[in-house]
Design a protein around this motif. Structure first.
Motif, PDB file in Angstrom:
ATOM      1  N   ARG A   1       0.820  -1.224   0.000  1.00 50.46           N
ATOM      2  CA  ARG A   1       0.000   0.000   0.000  1.00 50.46           C
ATOM      3  C   ARG A   1       0.848   1.266   0.000  1.00 50.46           C
ATOM      4  O   ARG A   1       0.490   2.254  -0.610  1.00 50.46           O
ATOM      5  N   ARG A   2       1.987   1.239   0.698  1.00 49.20           N
ATOM      6  CA  ARG A   2       2.833   2.426   0.775  1.00 49.20           C
ATOM      7  C   ARG A   2       3.639   2.654  -0.494  1.00 49.20           C
ATOM      8  O   ARG A   2       3.881   3.784  -0.884  1.00 49.20           O
ATOM      9  N   ARG A   3       4.085   1.575  -1.127  1.00 52.17           N
ATOM     10  CA  ARG A   3       4.969   1.698  -2.298  1.00 52.17           C
ATOM     11  C   ARG A   3       4.516   0.795  -3.434  1.00 52.17           C
ATOM     12  O   ARG A   3       5.201  -0.163  -3.793  1.00 52.17           O
ATOM     13  N   PRO A   4       3.384   1.097  -4.026  1.00 52.61           N
ATOM     14  CA  PRO A   4       2.878   0.224  -5.098  1.00 52.61           C
ATOM     15  C   PRO A   4       3.782   0.223  -6.334  1.00 52.61           C
ATOM     16  O   PRO A   4       3.914  -0.811  -6.995  1.00 52.61           O
ATOM     17  N   ALA A   5       4.417   1.344  -6.643  1.00 50.26           N
ATOM     18  CA  ALA A   5       5.290   1.387  -7.823  1.00 50.26           C
ATOM     19  C   ALA A   5       6.512   0.500  -7.621  1.00 50.26           C
ATOM     20  O   ALA A   5       6.925  -0.226  -8.540  1.00 50.26           O
ATOM     21  N   ALA A   6       7.089   0.530  -6.438  1.00 51.57           N
ATOM     22  CA  ALA A   6       8.253  -0.316  -6.156  1.00 51.57           C
ATOM     23  C   ALA A   6       7.864  -1.789  -6.200  1.00 51.57           C
ATOM     24  O   ALA A   6       8.608  -2.618  -6.742  1.00 51.57           O
ATOM     25  N   VAL A   7       6.711  -2.121  -5.650  1.00 43.63           N
ATOM     26  CA  VAL A   7       6.250  -3.510  -5.671  1.00 43.63           C
ATOM     27  C   VAL A   7       5.999  -3.954  -7.116  1.00 43.63           C
ATOM     28  O   VAL A   7       6.349  -5.077  -7.493  1.00 43.63           O
ATOM     29  N   ALA A   8       5.427  -3.078  -7.916  1.00 44.26           N
ATOM     30  CA  ALA A   8       5.191  -3.416  -9.327  1.00 44.26           C
ATOM     31  C   ALA A   8       6.515  -3.635 -10.054  1.00 44.26           C
ATOM     32  O   ALA A   8       6.655  -4.599 -10.822  1.00 44.26           O
ATOM     33  N   ALA A   9       7.504  -2.783  -9.794  1.00 42.84           N
ATOM     34  CA  ALA A   9       8.809  -2.942 -10.445  1.00 42.84           C
ATOM     35  C   ALA A   9       9.479  -4.246 -10.029  1.00 42.84           C
ATOM     36  O   ALA A   9      10.037  -4.970 -10.865  1.00 42.84           O
ATOM     37  N   VAL A  10       9.427  -4.557  -8.743  1.00 39.86           N
ATOM     38  CA  VAL A  10      10.018  -5.815  -8.260  1.00 39.86           C
ATOM     39  C   VAL A  10       9.274  -7.004  -8.860  1.00 39.86           C
ATOM     40  O   VAL A  10       9.892  -7.998  -9.259  1.00 39.86           O
ATOM     41  N   SER A  11       7.957  -6.912  -8.949  1.00 34.05           N
ATOM     42  CA  SER A  11       7.169  -8.005  -9.535  1.00 34.05           C
ATOM     43  C   SER A  11       7.533  -8.236 -10.993  1.00 34.05           C
ATOM     44  O   SER A  11       7.667  -9.384 -11.436  1.00 34.05           O
ATOM     45  N   VAL A  12       7.715  -7.160 -11.739  1.00 35.68           N
ATOM     46  CA  VAL A  12       8.118  -7.287 -13.142  1.00 35.68           C
ATOM     47  C   VAL A  12       9.502  -7.914 -13.236  1.00 35.68           C
ATOM     48  O   VAL A  12       9.735  -8.812 -14.053  1.00 35.68           O
TER      49      VAL A  12
END
Length: 175
Positions: A118-129
């Protein structure tokens, strides 16, 4: 009023009563279905949490084993202290992660993960990619090795040297 009109009114009244009774029955059935669905979801959640709780110790041990093997691999970096320090630091972090997994409940771990998402959705998306890309590369490489082993089981799969183009290997294989 005539007899025909009285019967017509009775049929309308009884038709409306039947409809109301049918709506009530359907509402009761829907309520029971919703309640059973909630019970099913609660039961599934409880079973999943129990399973995850049992498996978290296995995951913690796997992380600790990986940290140990990473630390053991630093013996080849004796002449490079900078690299050894980075790898040792990573192993220490993995050991702390293993201890944290052992000490905390699955619900705590899940809540922390949810907070990070919730705090860092962009970072989580980048790590997921990035993880998806690495997993795809690994699966592709594994599939190619398996395919080569099936085609020629007596010969180990060739390892490409980056300095030699693939065309040379193909030419040698054809000769």
């Amino acid at each position: 009023m005539g007899v025909g009109q009285q019967n017509g009114n009775r049929q309308k009244d009884s038709g409306g009563d039947d409809w109301d009774a049918l709506k009530g029955d359907v509402g009761d059935m829907a309520g029971a279905a919703v309640e059973r669905g909630r019970d099913f979801i609660d039961s599934a959640r409880e079973q999943a949490t129990d399973y995850a709780g049992r498996r978290k110790d296995d995951v913690a041990q796997s992380v600790a084993d990986f940290a140990t093997s990473l630390r053991e691999s630093t013996h080849s970096f004796d002449e490079r202290p900078n690299i050894r320090a980075v790898v040792d630091s990573a192993a220490d972090g993995l050991e702390q992660l293993a201890d944290s997994i052992r000490d905390r409940s699955f619900a705590d771990i899940f809540n922390d993960f949810e907070d990070v998402v919730r705090r860092r959705p962009a970072a989580v998306a980048a790590v997921s990619v990035a993880v998806g890309f690495l997993a795809a590369r690994f699966l592709k490489s594994t599939a190619e090795d398996l395919r080569q082993e099936r085609m020629n089981p007596s010969v180990s799969p060739p390892r490409r040297n980056r300095s030699q183009p693939a065309q040379r290997e193909d030419a040698r294989a054809g000769a």
